[in-house]
Design a protein around this motif. Structure first.
Motif, PDB file in Angstrom:
ATOM      1  N   VAL A  72     134.076  26.319 -30.364  1.00 35.40           N
ATOM      2  CA  VAL A  72     132.880  26.964 -30.911  1.00 35.40           C
ATOM      3  C   VAL A  72     132.614  26.330 -32.273  1.00 35.40           C
ATOM      4  N   ILE A  73     131.468  25.654 -32.410  1.00 36.14           N
ATOM      5  CA  ILE A  73     131.181  24.984 -33.681  1.00 36.14           C
ATOM      6  C   ILE A  73     129.742  25.269 -34.130  1.00 36.14           C
ATOM      7  N   CYS A  74     129.483  25.024 -35.409  1.00 41.38           N
ATOM      8  CA  CYS A  74     128.144  25.283 -35.924  1.00 41.38           C
ATOM      9  C   CYS A  74     127.303  24.014 -35.907  1.00 41.38           C
ATOM     10  N   SER A  75     126.021  24.201 -35.649  1.00 36.26           N
ATOM     11  CA  SER A  75     125.086  23.073 -35.655  1.00 36.26           C
ATOM     12  C   SER A  75     125.023  22.488 -37.056  1.00 36.26           C
ATOM     13  N   LYS A  76     124.835  21.188 -37.130  1.00 39.83           N
ATOM     14  CA  LYS A  76     124.680  20.565 -38.448  1.00 39.83           C
ATOM     15  C   LYS A  76     123.253  20.075 -38.656  1.00 39.83           C
ATOM     16  N   LEU A  77     122.391  20.394 -37.707  1.00 41.68           N
ATOM     17  CA  LEU A  77     121.010  19.916 -37.832  1.00 41.68           C
ATOM     18  C   LEU A  77     120.213  20.781 -38.808  1.00 41.68           C
ATOM     19  N   GLY A  78     120.729  21.958 -39.097  1.00 40.69           N
ATOM     20  CA  GLY A  78     120.082  22.840 -40.061  1.00 40.69           C
ATOM     21  C   GLY A  78     118.711  23.292 -39.599  1.00 40.69           C
ATOM     22  N   LYS A  79     117.831  23.501 -40.554  1.00 47.71           N
ATOM     23  CA  LYS A  79     116.509  24.039 -40.234  1.00 47.71           C
ATOM     24  C   LYS A  79     115.658  23.067 -39.429  1.00 47.71           C
ATOM     25  N   LYS A  80     116.055  21.789 -39.401  1.00 43.72           N
ATOM     26  CA  LYS A  80     115.218  20.844 -38.675  1.00 43.72           C
ATOM     27  C   LYS A  80     115.621  20.695 -37.202  1.00 43.72           C
ATOM     28  N   GLY A  81     116.585  21.509 -36.742  1.00 43.22           N
ATOM     29  CA  GLY A  81     117.058  21.408 -35.365  1.00 43.22           C
ATOM     30  C   GLY A  81     115.961  21.515 -34.318  1.00 43.22           C
ATOM     31  N   MET A  82     115.149  22.551 -34.434  1.00 42.03           N
ATOM     32  CA  MET A  82     114.120  22.792 -33.407  1.00 42.03           C
ATOM     33  C   MET A  82     113.055  21.685 -33.406  1.00 42.03           C
ATOM     34  N   VAL A  83     112.642  21.275 -34.611  1.00 43.27           N
ATOM     35  CA  VAL A  83     111.577  20.270 -34.664  1.00 43.27           C
ATOM     36  C   VAL A  83     112.121  18.901 -34.211  1.00 43.27           C
ATOM     37  N   LEU A  84     113.408  18.649 -34.480  1.00 48.36           N
ATOM     38  CA  LEU A  84     114.013  17.433 -33.939  1.00 48.36           C
ATOM     39  C   LEU A  84     114.104  17.509 -32.425  1.00 48.36           C
ATOM     40  N   GLY A  85     114.230  18.727 -31.928  1.00 48.41           N
ATOM     41  CA  GLY A  85     114.213  18.948 -30.484  1.00 48.41           C
ATOM     42  C   GLY A  85     112.875  18.531 -29.893  1.00 48.41           C
ATOM     43  N   ALA A  86     111.808  18.874 -30.611  1.00 44.35           N
ATOM     44  CA  ALA A  86     110.462  18.486 -30.171  1.00 44.35           C
ATOM     45  C   ALA A  86     110.359  16.957 -30.129  1.00 44.35           C
ATOM     46  N   VAL A  87     110.905  16.308 -31.145  1.00 43.40           N
ATOM     47  CA  VAL A  87     110.915  14.842 -31.198  1.00 43.40           C
ATOM     48  C   VAL A  87     111.748  14.279 -30.035  1.00 43.40           C
ATOM     49  N   ALA A  88     112.915  14.903 -29.826  1.00 41.84           N
ATOM     50  CA  ALA A  88     113.835  14.418 -28.799  1.00 41.84           C
ATOM     51  C   ALA A  88     113.260  14.527 -27.389  1.00 41.84           C
ATOM     52  N   LEU A  89     112.325  15.454 -27.174  1.00 39.24           N
ATOM     53  CA  LEU A  89     111.695  15.578 -25.844  1.00 39.24           C
ATOM     54  C   LEU A  89     111.072  14.249 -25.451  1.00 39.24           C
ATOM     55  N   ILE A  90     110.367  13.628 -26.406  1.00 33.91           N
ATOM     56  CA  ILE A  90     109.693  12.360 -26.133  1.00 33.91           C
ATOM     57  C   ILE A  90     110.713  11.217 -26.077  1.00 33.91           C
ATOM     58  N   ILE A  91     111.617  11.176 -27.051  1.00 37.34           N
ATOM     59  CA  ILE A  91     112.611  10.094 -27.094  1.00 37.34           C
ATOM     60  C   ILE A  91     113.455  10.098 -25.814  1.00 37.34           C
ATOM     61  N   ASN A  92     113.828  11.290 -25.401  1.00 34.04           N
ATOM     62  CA  ASN A  92     114.601  11.455 -24.174  1.00 34.04           C
ATOM     63  C   ASN A  92     113.919  10.771 -22.988  1.00 34.04           C
ATOM     64  N   LYS A  93     112.627  10.981 -22.886  1.00 35.00           N
ATOM     65  CA  LYS A  93     111.874  10.399 -21.777  1.00 35.00           C
ATOM     66  C   LYS A  93     111.737   8.885 -21.916  1.00 35.00           C
ATOM     67  N   VAL A  94     111.606   8.412 -23.138  1.00 41.66           N
ATOM     68  CA  VAL A  94     111.452   6.970 -23.348  1.00 41.66           C
ATOM     69  C   VAL A  94     112.730   6.236 -22.922  1.00 41.66           C
ATOM     70  N   PHE A  95     113.872   6.803 -23.282  1.00 45.42           N
ATOM     71  CA  PHE A  95     115.131   6.102 -23.064  1.00 45.42           C
ATOM     72  C   PHE A  95     115.761   6.342 -21.696  1.00 45.42           C
ATOM     73  N   MET A  96     115.547   7.514 -21.143  1.00 44.83           N
ATOM     74  CA  MET A  96     116.256   7.830 -19.908  1.00 44.83           C
ATOM     75  C   MET A  96     115.576   7.199 -18.698  1.00 44.83           C
ATOM     76  N   PRO A  97     116.367   6.875 -17.674  1.00 39.65           N
ATOM     77  CA  PRO A  97     115.766   6.305 -16.470  1.00 39.65           C
ATOM     78  C   PRO A  97     114.644   7.207 -15.957  1.00 39.65           C
ATOM     79  N   GLY A  98     113.574   6.607 -15.546  1.00 40.01           N
ATOM     80  CA  GLY A  98     112.438   7.399 -15.055  1.00 40.01           C
ATOM     81  C   GLY A  98     111.266   7.326 -16.024  1.00 40.01           C
ATOM     82  N   GLY A  99     111.576   7.301 -17.321  1.00 39.24           N
ATOM     83  CA  GLY A  99     110.513   7.233 -18.327  1.00 39.24           C
ATOM     84  C   GLY A  99     109.586   8.416 -18.287  1.00 39.24           C
ATOM     85  N   VAL A 100     108.501   8.312 -19.014  1.00 37.98           N
ATOM     86  CA  VAL A 100     107.511   9.398 -19.043  1.00 37.98           C
ATOM     87  C   VAL A 100     106.500   9.173 -17.923  1.00 37.98           C
ATOM     88  N   ASN A 101     106.190  10.232 -17.215  1.00 37.08           N
ATOM     89  CA  ASN A 101     105.214  10.090 -16.123  1.00 37.08           C
ATOM     90  C   ASN A 101     103.799  10.049 -16.659  1.00 37.08           C
TER      91      ASN A 101
END
Ligand SMILES: [Zn+2]
Length: 409
Positions: free
Chosen positions: A380-409
């Motif tokens: 059990v550990i604490c996040s280190k992303l702090g207050k920017k965790g959620m907004v980085l999540g929004a960023v990661a949605l797009i990055i995830n699609k760019v990098f992962m097989p399948g890409g963005v539809n």
């Protein structure tokens, strides 16, 4: 010539091999073409062709290695060109809209927060989101052709497939067509996701979930939510509502939750419940330094103040935080016993700081109720992303699609 990766279409990224190579360069870079061929088992000419395309798109950069290899030649090493492209991340929380611009490695290059003061109507809310994004695009002066897409992390129930915010409990809004509205307005690919599930993706890319195939995020703010990462993917269920840990019951005789049930985790252990309990104690004349500190001003009572009182030995504040941690610990132990994730990542202000009473009480309950054997290492550990965790999540949605097989539809 400065070749530009086409936004909007994501063409080429659909190539499974190309995405695999891109991901490999991200994880193992700097890496040579020969090493890529060896790991992927693709032929050197195939790797060469695909890498050249990625270099032309400016997604990969080449650099001569500092050391020569056996043959005396210095191999050309490949790395991700993280700052060549940008992603816009939007986090629509209960009280703020936060818009950031970030590079492909999650570095935030522009950050803007717009407060939501009054409860907006659906169209007012959409207008606020659009205005905030327009403001950022104007101020940041980033050329639109370098923006790969726009991710939105939205609190409440979200249907990512339809791009719809189904229900926002804090704003009391239903069926907000975020994806359609934002794609029409900005002409970028738009992806939307529930904020805690977006946080899970951020943890997987930039935080405590890196390289972990199965983990849980437990997020505590005004409410309580969780995100489940299984087999390297976010688990949504076919209803897109998986992870409602906030409405699992931890005390059948507990306080009434806003969902109507009694003793939900959220009613026993959220920022709201901490403040309500403290205020009730103050109002009923219980002995606590908080009464003196707030001197009748309800708005002066904050989470920081409750923690400060506990640090200074205030019994009431201490017991409120302990109960909060214990309730969270019981729910966490239940989740662990069902899913057996290898990590639990705690996110939220109430988990911050050293010697945190909430975290200690939570851990104590997990130790007591978790059924595990010695070979199962569950942290059990604490996040280190702090207050920017959620907004980085929004960023990661797009990055995830760019990098992962399948890409963005
Ligand atoms: Zn509930």
């Amino acid at each position: 010539m400065d070749m530009v990766y086409k936004t909007g279409s994501f063409e080429g990224m659909k190539s499974l091999n190309q995405s695999t190579i891109l991901n490999l360069v991200r994880l193992k870079g700097p890496i040579s073409r020969a090493e890529i061929a060896k790991i992927t088992k693709l032929t050197p000419p195939t790797v060469g062709g695909l890498v050249n395309e990625l270099v032309e798109k400016n997604l990969i950069i080449e650099q001569e290695a500092s050391k020569s290899n056996v043959g005396g030649r210095r191999p050309i090493m490949l790395s991700i060109n993280a700052s060549a492209y940008f992603v816009i991340g939007v986090y629509a929380a209960a009280e703020v809209i936060r818009v950031v611009v970030a590079t492909l490695d999650g570095k935030i290059t522009f950050d803007y927060v717009q407060k939501i003061t009054n409860l907006p109507t659906k169209s007012e809310f959409l207008a606020m989101v659009k205005e905030s994004i327009h403001y950022v695009l104007t101020e940041h002066e980033v050329d639109k052709k370098y923006i790969l897409g726009l991710g939105v992390a939205m609190h409440g129930l979200v249907n990512p497939d339809k791009g719809l915010a189904i229900f926002s409990p804090h704003l009391q809004l239903r069926d907000i067509p975020l994806k359609d509205e934002l794609e029409t307005e900005f002409n970028f690919p738009v992806m939307i996701e529930n904020d805690v599930r977006a946080l899970v993706i951020a943890e997987s890319w930039f935080g405590q979930g890196q390289g972990i195939s199965d983990f849980l995020c437990i997020s505590v703010g005004r409410g309580v939510g969780s995100g489940i990462f299984i087999n390297n993917e976010v688990y949504r269920s076919s209803f897109n509502t998986a992870g409602e840990i906030g409405h699992t019951i931890v005390d059948v005789n507990g306080p009434v939750c806003r969902c109507g049930n009694k003793g939900c985790l959220e009613a026993c252990a959220s920022e709201t419940s901490i403040l309500e309990r403290a205020q009730e104690a103050i109002d009923s004349g219980k002995e606590t330094i908080l009464a003196e500190w707030t001197s009748g001003d309800q708005s002066a009572l904050t989470i920081e103040l409750v923690f400060k009182a506990a640090k200074e030995g205030d019994q009431l504040a201490t017991s409120i935080l302990e109960v909060t941690g214990k309730s969270l610990g019981i729910a966490t132990a239940n989740m662990i016993n069902i899913l057996k994730p290898s990590r639990i990542i705690l996110e939220g202000q109430i988990f911050e700081g050293d010697d945190n009473i909430v975290v200690d009480s939570l851990q104590q309950m997990v130790n007591q109720y978790m059924l595990t054997n010695l070979s199962e290492d569950i942290k059990v550990i604490c996040s280190k992303l702090g207050k920017k965790g959620m907004v980085l999540g929004a960023v990661a949605l797009i990055i995830n699609k760019v990098f992962m097989p399948g890409g963005v539809n």
